[in-house]
Write a protein that holds these residues in place. Structure first.
Motif, PDB file in Angstrom:
ATOM      1  N   MET A  58       5.207  -8.805 -17.890  1.00  0.00           N
ATOM      2  CA  MET A  58       4.374  -9.301 -16.804  1.00  0.00           C
ATOM      3  C   MET A  58       5.157  -9.374 -15.495  1.00  0.00           C
ATOM      4  O   MET A  58       4.598  -9.189 -14.403  1.00  0.00           O
ATOM      5  CB  MET A  58       3.809 -10.677 -17.158  1.00  0.00           C
ATOM      6  N   TRP A  59       6.450  -9.621 -15.606  1.00  0.00           N
ATOM      7  CA  TRP A  59       7.310  -9.633 -14.408  1.00  0.00           C
ATOM      8  C   TRP A  59       7.279  -8.256 -13.743  1.00  0.00           C
ATOM      9  O   TRP A  59       7.218  -8.144 -12.515  1.00  0.00           O
ATOM     10  CB  TRP A  59       8.729 -10.009 -14.812  1.00  0.00           C
ATOM     11  N   GLY A  60       7.263  -7.233 -14.564  1.00  0.00           N
ATOM     12  CA  GLY A  60       7.205  -5.873 -14.031  1.00  0.00           C
ATOM     13  C   GLY A  60       5.892  -5.580 -13.317  1.00  0.00           C
ATOM     14  O   GLY A  60       5.892  -5.049 -12.193  1.00  0.00           O
ATOM     15  N   ILE A  61       4.776  -5.928 -13.946  1.00  0.00           N
ATOM     16  CA  ILE A  61       3.489  -5.682 -13.294  1.00  0.00           C
ATOM     17  C   ILE A  61       3.335  -6.556 -12.055  1.00  0.00           C
ATOM     18  O   ILE A  61       2.693  -6.167 -11.067  1.00  0.00           O
ATOM     19  CB  ILE A  61       2.304  -5.888 -14.272  1.00  0.00           C
ATOM     20  N   GLY A  62       3.963  -7.728 -12.079  1.00  0.00           N
ATOM     21  CA  GLY A  62       3.936  -8.583 -10.895  1.00  0.00           C
ATOM     22  C   GLY A  62       4.639  -7.926  -9.720  1.00  0.00           C
ATOM     23  O   GLY A  62       4.150  -7.976  -8.581  1.00  0.00           O
ATOM     24  N   LEU A  63       5.771  -7.312  -9.975  1.00  0.00           N
ATOM     25  CA  LEU A  63       6.481  -6.605  -8.909  1.00  0.00           C
ATOM     26  C   LEU A  63       5.644  -5.455  -8.362  1.00  0.00           C
ATOM     27  O   LEU A  63       5.651  -5.178  -7.159  1.00  0.00           O
ATOM     28  CB  LEU A  63       7.826  -6.083  -9.425  1.00  0.00           C
ATOM     29  N   TRP A  64       4.906  -4.779  -9.261  1.00  0.00           N
ATOM     30  CA  TRP A  64       4.048  -3.675  -8.811  1.00  0.00           C
ATOM     31  C   TRP A  64       2.961  -4.192  -7.872  1.00  0.00           C
ATOM     32  O   TRP A  64       2.708  -3.606  -6.818  1.00  0.00           O
ATOM     33  CB  TRP A  64       3.414  -2.978 -10.019  1.00  0.00           C
ATOM     34  N   TRP A  65       2.315  -5.309  -8.256  1.00  0.00           N
ATOM     35  CA  TRP A  65       1.271  -5.864  -7.398  1.00  0.00           C
ATOM     36  C   TRP A  65       1.846  -6.344  -6.068  1.00  0.00           C
ATOM     37  O   TRP A  65       1.200  -6.228  -5.015  1.00  0.00           O
ATOM     38  CB  TRP A  65       0.563  -7.019  -8.100  1.00  0.00           C
ATOM     39  N   ILE A  66       3.055  -6.898  -6.096  1.00  0.00           N
ATOM     40  CA  ILE A  66       3.696  -7.327  -4.849  1.00  0.00           C
ATOM     41  C   ILE A  66       3.932  -6.130  -3.937  1.00  0.00           C
ATOM     42  O   ILE A  66       3.705  -6.195  -2.720  1.00  0.00           O
ATOM     43  CB  ILE A  66       5.024  -8.059  -5.146  1.00  0.00           C
ATOM     44  N   LEU A  67       4.372  -5.027  -4.527  1.00  0.00           N
ATOM     45  CA  LEU A  67       4.601  -3.813  -3.736  1.00  0.00           C
ATOM     46  C   LEU A  67       3.290  -3.310  -3.134  1.00  0.00           C
ATOM     47  O   LEU A  67       3.226  -2.988  -1.938  1.00  0.00           O
ATOM     48  CB  LEU A  67       5.233  -2.733  -4.617  1.00  0.00           C
ATOM     49  N   MET A  68       2.223  -3.239  -3.937  1.00  0.00           N
ATOM     50  CA  MET A  68       0.934  -2.775  -3.438  1.00  0.00           C
ATOM     51  C   MET A  68       0.408  -3.696  -2.337  1.00  0.00           C
ATOM     52  O   MET A  68      -0.108  -3.242  -1.303  1.00  0.00           O
ATOM     53  CB  MET A  68      -0.081  -2.710  -4.588  1.00  0.00           C
ATOM     54  N   SER A  69       0.531  -4.985  -2.560  1.00  0.00           N
ATOM     55  CA  SER A  69       0.053  -5.960  -1.573  1.00  0.00           C
ATOM     56  C   SER A  69       0.856  -5.868  -0.282  1.00  0.00           C
ATOM     57  O   SER A  69       0.292  -5.968   0.823  1.00  0.00           O
ATOM     58  CB  SER A  69       0.137  -7.376  -2.156  1.00  0.00           C
ATOM     59  N   SER A  70       2.156  -5.672  -0.413  1.00  0.00           N
ATOM     60  CA  SER A  70       3.017  -5.543   0.770  1.00  0.00           C
ATOM     61  C   SER A  70       2.653  -4.302   1.574  1.00  0.00           C
ATOM     62  O   SER A  70       2.602  -4.334   2.812  1.00  0.00           O
ATOM     63  CB  SER A  70       4.486  -5.471   0.344  1.00  0.00           C
ATOM     64  N   LEU A  71       2.395  -3.196   0.873  1.00  0.00           N
ATOM     65  CA  LEU A  71       2.025  -1.959   1.568  1.00  0.00           C
ATOM     66  C   LEU A  71       0.697  -2.116   2.306  1.00  0.00           C
ATOM     67  O   LEU A  71       0.541  -1.611   3.421  1.00  0.00           O
ATOM     68  CB  LEU A  71       1.944  -0.801   0.563  1.00  0.00           C
ATOM     69  N   HIS A  72      -0.257  -2.826   1.689  1.00  0.00           N
ATOM     70  CA  HIS A  72      -1.518  -3.082   2.371  1.00  0.00           C
ATOM     71  C   HIS A  72      -1.301  -3.947   3.613  1.00  0.00           C
ATOM     72  O   HIS A  72      -1.910  -3.710   4.661  1.00  0.00           O
ATOM     73  CB  HIS A  72      -2.500  -3.785   1.427  1.00  0.00           C
ATOM     74  N   THR A  73      -0.430  -4.935   3.498  1.00  0.00           N
ATOM     75  CA  THR A  73      -0.139  -5.797   4.645  1.00  0.00           C
ATOM     76  C   THR A  73       0.521  -5.016   5.761  1.00  0.00           C
ATOM     77  O   THR A  73       0.127  -5.114   6.931  1.00  0.00           O
ATOM     78  CB  THR A  73       0.775  -6.961   4.207  1.00  0.00           C
ATOM     79  N   LEU A  74       1.531  -4.218   5.411  1.00  0.00           N
ATOM     80  CA  LEU A  74       2.256  -3.438   6.412  1.00  0.00           C
ATOM     81  C   LEU A  74       1.361  -2.393   7.066  1.00  0.00           C
ATOM     82  O   LEU A  74       1.513  -2.090   8.260  1.00  0.00           O
ATOM     83  CB  LEU A  74       3.468  -2.759   5.768  1.00  0.00           C
ATOM     84  N   LEU A  75       0.421  -1.830   6.290  1.00  0.00           N
ATOM     85  CA  LEU A  75      -0.494  -0.838   6.844  1.00  0.00           C
ATOM     86  C   LEU A  75      -1.247  -1.389   8.044  1.00  0.00           C
ATOM     87  O   LEU A  75      -1.412  -0.708   9.066  1.00  0.00           O
ATOM     88  CB  LEU A  75      -1.492  -0.395   5.762  1.00  0.00           C
ATOM     89  N   HIS A  76      -1.680  -2.632   7.940  1.00  0.00           N
ATOM     90  CA  HIS A  76      -2.481  -3.218   9.017  1.00  0.00           C
ATOM     91  C   HIS A  76      -1.637  -3.708  10.182  1.00  0.00           C
ATOM     92  O   HIS A  76      -2.188  -4.176  11.184  1.00  0.00           O
ATOM     93  CB  HIS A  76      -3.352  -4.345   8.454  1.00  0.00           C
ATOM     94  N   LEU A  77      -0.344  -3.590  10.054  1.00  0.00           N
ATOM     95  CA  LEU A  77       0.547  -3.888  11.176  1.00  0.00           C
ATOM     96  C   LEU A  77       0.920  -2.630  11.943  1.00  0.00           C
ATOM     97  O   LEU A  77       1.630  -2.696  12.946  1.00  0.00           O
ATOM     98  CB  LEU A  77       1.817  -4.589  10.671  1.00  0.00           C
ATOM     99  N   THR A  78       0.451  -1.478  11.472  1.00  0.00           N
ATOM    100  CA  THR A  78       0.694  -0.191  12.135  1.00  0.00           C
ATOM    101  C   THR A  78      -0.540   0.194  12.953  1.00  0.00           C
ATOM    102  O   THR A  78      -1.613  -0.404  12.803  1.00  0.00           O
ATOM    103  CB  THR A  78       0.986   0.906  11.097  1.00  0.00           C
ATOM    104  N   PRO A  79      -0.417   1.223  13.810  1.00  0.00           N
ATOM    105  CA  PRO A  79      -1.585   1.680  14.582  1.00  0.00           C
ATOM    106  C   PRO A  79      -2.754   2.130  13.704  1.00  0.00           C
ATOM    107  O   PRO A  79      -3.903   2.137  14.149  1.00  0.00           O
ATOM    108  CB  PRO A  79      -1.015   2.852  15.391  1.00  0.00           C
TER     109      PRO A  79
END
Length: 374
Positions: A263-284
């Motif tokens: 579960m720690w592994g899948i948690g890291l995956w979700w954190i990565l996906m969530s981070s990418l979504h967050t960073l996407l909206h900080l770009t143009p």
């Protein structure tokens, strides 16, 4: 005052969840941090104040704006936050066990923690039954409206399960302890099964429909919450209840370790996906990230995952998870500081709480339109 009470939403209990989990994780850091106990106690006091204020506002809303309070159940978005209400209770009770036992007589703190846990368990079961039932029978939603926030009313039972494991040794003899473990495992099963179903819907929505907007992006972090709590529950069972499983105790220990690491592994995956979504909206290419109380999704879910890492460290005693836990705590504190400050600013400015209701009254002559503030 009535105007403020009427607009008070259960989403304010996300602040209780965030403050409470940061307090507990800071206080119990696996690697010693300067002033960690002082900071933990300060946050614990703040937690009690914020919870009491939120709880009083919730009660007053039912007394002074009953129709508005009842209408929450008919709204597919607002109804979800009864889950935040239940989790806020559970987090408060857990902090009384972790921090309160060092501030007041230990027996008193444990009794307070147990009473709050019972209240939180009742609220959790109410939420996980009533809100999905309303979603199934009354609320109207489209497939492209699926968001991870749907997990909010489903997560409370596993939060109650994870926090309840600490209390197992204090409920009496083995019969009572086994009964409590049975309830804890059952609540774990409820949330974990519903988490898998809902996550499938969220994944399908991300694949087949429009991307999450900047307004919706923080909701994706909610996925990380039940992952961390499932780790905490499973790791807690062999720690406090191995004597109840007899010959299966060693098997339980191994199962808990393997499950939690997976579960720690899948948690890291979700954190990565969530981070990418967050960073996407900080770009143009993105929509920006307008601030709202949903930003507390950057706090409690990360805290939940960090608590799961702490639990792995307690179970296995390996420095890898101790270091990982402290690293996650550092990230959590950055998120908490940003969201906490933004919440205060938004409250003071009136962006989150409209301190005055404004109504326009037309008058004749040169006076034009006059604004009255109630």
């Amino acid at each position: 005052m009535k105007h403020i009470i009427r607009q008070f939403g259960l989403n304010w209990f996300t602040t209780v969840m965030g403050i409470g989990i940061v307090a507990a994780l800071t206080y119990t850091s696996p690697v010693e941090i300067p002033l960690q106990h002082v900071v933990g106690v300060i946050l614990f006091v703040m937690l009690n104040i914020v919870f009491i204020l939120a709880f009083v506002m919730w009660l007053l809303r039912w007394l002074m704006a009953t129709k508005t309070a009842v209408d929450d159940f008919h709204h597919p978005g607002r109804a979800l936050f009864y889950g935040a209400f239940a989790m806020g209770i559970n987090v408060l009770g857990n902090d009384y066990f972790i921090i309160g036992t060092h501030l007041v007589p230990r027996v008193l703190a444990i009794h307070i923690s147990m009473c709050i846990w019972l209240a939180g368990t009742v609220a959790s079961l109410f939420t996980v039954i009533v809100i999905p039932y309303l979603l199934f029978t009354e609320h109207r939603v489209e497939r492209d409206e699926t968001v991870a926030s749907w997990l909010i009313p489903l997560v409370p039972p596993i939060v109650a399960a994870a926090t309840g494991t600490n209390l197992v040794p204090y409920v009496g003899g083995t019969e009572k302890q086994f009964a409590m473990i049975a309830v804890i495992v059952a609540m774990f099963g409820v949330t974990f099964f519903l988490f898998m179903l809902t996550s499938t819907l969220v994944y399908a929505r991300l694949v087949y429909h429009r991307r999450l907007s900047g307004q919706e992006a923080p909701s994706l972090w909610v996925e990380i919450g039940p992952i961390g709590m499932s780790m905490g529950t499973m790791c807690g069972l062999p720690t406090v209840a191995s004597h109840l499983f007899g010959a299966y105790a060693n098997t339980l220990h191994v199962l808990a370790a393997v499950f939690a690491m997976a579960m720690w592994g899948i948690g890291l995956w979700w954190i990565l996906m969530s981070s990418l979504h967050t960073l996407l909206h900080l770009t143009p290419r993105g929509d920006g990230l307008p601030f709202h109380l949903g930003w507390w999704s950057y706090v409690f879910p990360i805290g939940s995952f960090t608590s799961g890492t702490y639990a792995l460290d307690h179970l296995l005693g390996h420095s890898f998870f101790a270091v990982a836990g402290v690293a996650q705590l550092a990230v959590l504190w950055v998120c908490f500081a940003v969201v906490f400050v933004r919440t205060i600013i938004g409250t003071v400015k009136g962006d989150l709480v409209a301190w005055r209701s404004v109504r326009q009254v037309k008058t004749g002559g040169d006076m034009g339109t006059r604004v009255k503030q109630a």
